[in-house]
Every structure is written in C-alpha cells, then in structure tokens.
Design an enzyme around this catalytic site. Structure first.
Site, PDB file in Angstrom:
ATOM      1  N   GLU A 103     -14.298 -81.213  12.370  1.00 23.04           N
ATOM      2  CA  GLU A 103     -14.960 -79.621  12.750  1.00 23.04           C
ATOM      3  C   GLU A 103     -14.409 -79.204  13.883  1.00 23.04           C
ATOM      4  O   GLU A 103     -15.396 -79.207  14.863  1.00 23.04           O
ATOM      5  CB  GLU A 103     -16.097 -79.516  12.210  1.00 23.04           C
ATOM      6  CG  GLU A 103     -16.821 -80.093  10.796  1.00 23.04           C
ATOM      7  CD  GLU A 103     -18.030 -79.353  10.365  1.00 23.04           C
ATOM      8  OE1 GLU A 103     -17.711 -78.719   9.238  1.00 23.04           O
ATOM      9  OE2 GLU A 103     -18.845 -79.225  11.048  1.00 23.04           O
ATOM     10  N   GLY A 129     -17.220 -70.920  11.579  1.00 22.18           N
ATOM     11  CA  GLY A 129     -17.965 -69.672  11.187  1.00 22.18           C
ATOM     12  C   GLY A 129     -17.123 -68.322  11.811  1.00 22.18           C
ATOM     13  O   GLY A 129     -17.797 -67.484  12.015  1.00 22.18           O
ATOM     14  N   HIS A 162     -23.472 -83.012  13.693  1.00 17.43           N
ATOM     15  CA  HIS A 162     -22.864 -81.488  13.550  1.00 17.43           C
ATOM     16  C   HIS A 162     -22.653 -80.813  15.057  1.00 17.43           C
ATOM     17  O   HIS A 162     -23.879 -81.160  15.815  1.00 17.43           O
ATOM     18  CB  HIS A 162     -23.594 -80.594  12.618  1.00 17.43           C
ATOM     19  CG  HIS A 162     -22.965 -79.507  12.211  1.00 17.43           C
ATOM     20  ND1 HIS A 162     -22.930 -78.529  12.886  1.00 17.43           N
ATOM     21  CD2 HIS A 162     -22.247 -79.301  11.104  1.00 17.43           C
ATOM     22  CE1 HIS A 162     -22.014 -77.520  12.559  1.00 17.43           C
ATOM     23  NE2 HIS A 162     -21.849 -77.785  11.297  1.00 17.43           N
ATOM     24  N   SER A 212     -14.430 -72.561   8.519  1.00 13.36           N
ATOM     25  CA  SER A 212     -13.920 -71.461   7.971  1.00 13.36           C
ATOM     26  C   SER A 212     -13.003 -71.812   6.503  1.00 13.36           C
ATOM     27  O   SER A 212     -11.916 -71.183   6.483  1.00 13.36           O
ATOM     28  CB  SER A 212     -13.075 -70.585   8.881  1.00 13.36           C
ATOM     29  OG  SER A 212     -14.040 -70.299   9.883  1.00 13.36           O
ATOM     30  N   GLU A 262     -23.448 -78.039  15.833  1.00 17.44           N
ATOM     31  CA  GLU A 262     -24.822 -77.305  16.281  1.00 17.44           C
ATOM     32  C   GLU A 262     -25.803 -78.022  16.659  1.00 17.44           C
ATOM     33  O   GLU A 262     -26.477 -77.824  17.599  1.00 17.44           O
ATOM     34  CB  GLU A 262     -24.862 -76.232  15.002  1.00 17.44           C
ATOM     35  CG  GLU A 262     -23.950 -75.275  14.561  1.00 17.44           C
ATOM     36  CD  GLU A 262     -23.769 -74.893  13.275  1.00 17.44           C
ATOM     37  OE1 GLU A 262     -24.683 -75.178  12.469  1.00 17.44           O
ATOM     38  OE2 GLU A 262     -22.860 -74.039  13.171  1.00 17.44           O
ATOM     39  N   ASN A 295     -22.703 -77.269   3.461  1.00 20.01           N
ATOM     40  CA  ASN A 295     -23.691 -77.370   4.222  1.00 20.01           C
ATOM     41  C   ASN A 295     -24.390 -76.061   4.338  1.00 20.01           C
ATOM     42  O   ASN A 295     -23.700 -75.318   4.980  1.00 20.01           O
ATOM     43  CB  ASN A 295     -23.118 -77.940   5.745  1.00 20.01           C
ATOM     44  CG  ASN A 295     -24.013 -77.893   6.871  1.00 20.01           C
ATOM     45  OD1 ASN A 295     -25.348 -77.817   6.791  1.00 20.01           O
ATOM     46  ND2 ASN A 295     -23.575 -78.080   7.939  1.00 20.01           N
ATOM     47  N   LYS A 305     -26.990 -75.082   6.353  1.00 21.65           N
ATOM     48  CA  LYS A 305     -27.479 -74.806   7.587  1.00 21.65           C
ATOM     49  C   LYS A 305     -28.790 -74.085   7.325  1.00 21.65           C
ATOM     50  O   LYS A 305     -29.401 -74.513   6.180  1.00 21.65           O
ATOM     51  CB  LYS A 305     -26.315 -73.762   8.346  1.00 21.65           C
ATOM     52  CG  LYS A 305     -25.009 -74.594   8.556  1.00 21.65           C
ATOM     53  CD  LYS A 305     -24.060 -73.825   9.394  1.00 21.65           C
ATOM     54  CE  LYS A 305     -22.908 -74.367   9.365  1.00 21.65           C
ATOM     55  NZ  LYS A 305     -21.625 -73.938  10.265  1.00 21.65           N
TER      56      LYS A 305
END
Ligand code: 13P
Length: 250
Positions: free
Chosen positions: A169, A175, A97, A209, A99, A12, A14
């Site tokens: 996730e 991240g 997701h 991560s 985000e 992904n 992003k």
C-alpha cells in the site's frame, strides 16, 4: 493474477460503520451474486465483529480485524487480543497498516510480534507495507518496503512465512484517488516476494485507491493477487462491482 495463488479481496472499513450499518451492508453484499473464484474478507471495526460474524455465518466471506495486540490477555488498556478475536470468528488480521504505523506509533518490532502471535493463534496476518511520497521521490521505495517486510517477518521460518498475506500500500495512494501504476505496483510486489523465503506462493494484495474502474488493470498483473480496499469497500453495491470486475480479469 497468478492462477496458483487464489485471488483475495479484503475490505478494510477503517473507522466506519456501526453495528446496524454492518448488518445492513452484509445483507446487501450477500444478496449480490459473488464470484466463487475469489476469496473475500471484510474487516469491520472491533465493535461490529460479533454482528458481522453472525451475519456472515452462512456465507464464504471471511472476517478480518484491523489490528490486534500480540498478547493473549493482560494489563493493556484499550487493546484487543487474538483470543478475543478468535471467539468472534476472526480468521484474518491486518497488521502494520500505515495508519497504525504513522498515526498510532506502531513500530516494526510491534508489527513483528503481532505477526508471530497471529500465526501462533491460527489467524492469517495481512501485513501491510508501503512508502511515503517523499521516499518514492528519493528513490527509496524498494529499500523501504523490503526493510518493512524483512522486519515484519523476522524470525519466521519459510513454512510460517508462507502463512501470511502481504499487502503493498503506497501511502501516497491511500484515499487520494492517485492509485499506483499497476505495472509499477507489480514490480514492487515482485521485490517484496523475493525479499524473504517462503513468500513465493502467498497472495500479495495491492492497496491504494483501488476501485471498480481500475481493479482489472491490477488483476492482470502476475504478482498482484488481489486488493486491500478502503473507501471502495464501504458501499456494498460498489464493493460487489469491484469483486465482480476482479473475477472477470483474474
Ligand atoms: P483506499 O482504498 O481508501 O485508498 O484505502 C486503502 C487502504 O488503506 C486499505 O487498507
């Protein structure tokens, strides 16, 4: 990873990579000796999907989008439809997701209608669920991910539910370098698998991560069938190393 479910690794990207950078990445990735026993997907930004489709034409690497609107067309400024994605060779779409949920207000109901639309259009949804660190500390992890899974797949019969890919996730692991303990990730993914009929044989991916150095510890877990990789999917050499390490331990 469980042999009955083919391992899947999804990059992904992003909001990273221009068209030129996408072409360069794919040329370098395909030059690596990619293992055949793992299914691979790259998910570039919308603007690079066309170039990625062309660059991937002779390969077995599939193309994914990072989100989509549920409608085929309409007055939805800035949105992209499943019909548009199909035209660009997209066969997977990441939905829900964290985000999208946290930064862009995507609700469970939206995720659900997009999952249904993706399935109706023959695009495989990769449905992301996960808890915040606050929810984990409050002991609400299982409740949260089960609720998100049930809501995302609401109204799907077991046959359609079997067409999705799930991704766990934990938001606090995305991240941050603080990846979730693989045994704990496997446990939560077992709860996700049990929460809705039809998920027994679907791949469930871990995301947060994931790196070449830690992918093996996930690949060895029975309920973890691959990875949804952010930062470590941006460099073709590193991504190929992660895929290779996953294949060695699958
Ligand atoms: P990182 O691999 O950068 O933690 O991102 C995970 C992710 O959000 C993939 O969708």
């Amino acid at each position: 990873m469980n042999a009955a479910r083919r391992p899947l690794i999804v990059g992904n990207w992003k909001m990273h990579k221009t068209v030129a950078e996408t072409r360069a990445f794919i040329a370098e990735l395909l030059a690596a000796n990619l293992p055949e026993e793992i299914d691979l997907v790259v998910a570039p930004p919308f603007t690079a999907l066309g170039a990625a489709h062309e660059a991937l034409a002779e390969s077995t690497v599939a193309l994914g989008a990072q989100t989509m609107h549920e409608g085929a067309q309409g007055p939805f400024t800035g949105e992209i439809s499943p019909v548009m994605l199909l035209e660009l060779g997209v066969t997977y779409v990441i939905l829900g997701h964290s985000e999208r949920r946290l930064l862009f207000g995507e609700s469970d109901a939206w995720v659900n209608s997009r999952v249904r639309s993706a399935i109706a259009h023959g695009i495989t949804p990769i449905v992301a669920v996960g808890e915040t660190s606050k929810e984990r500390q409050a002991g609400q992890t299982d409740r949260r991910v089960i609720a998100q899974t049930v809501a995302a797949l609401d109204g799907l019969d077991a046959t359609d539910a079997a067409r999705v890919v799930m991704a766990y996730e934990p938001i606090w692991a995305i991240g941050t370098g603080a990846n979730c303990d693989p045994v704990e990730a496997n446990r939560v993914m077992g709860e996700i698998r049990k929460s809705v009929g039809g998920l027994n044989d679907v791949p469930i991916l871990y995301g947060g991560s994931m790196k070449p150095e830690n992918v093996a510890s996930y690949a060895q877990q029975p309920d973890i069938n691959g990875g949804l990789v952010g930062g470590a999917s941006l460099d073709p050499v590193g991504f190929a190393a992660l895929i290779e390490a996953a294949a060695r331990h699958a």
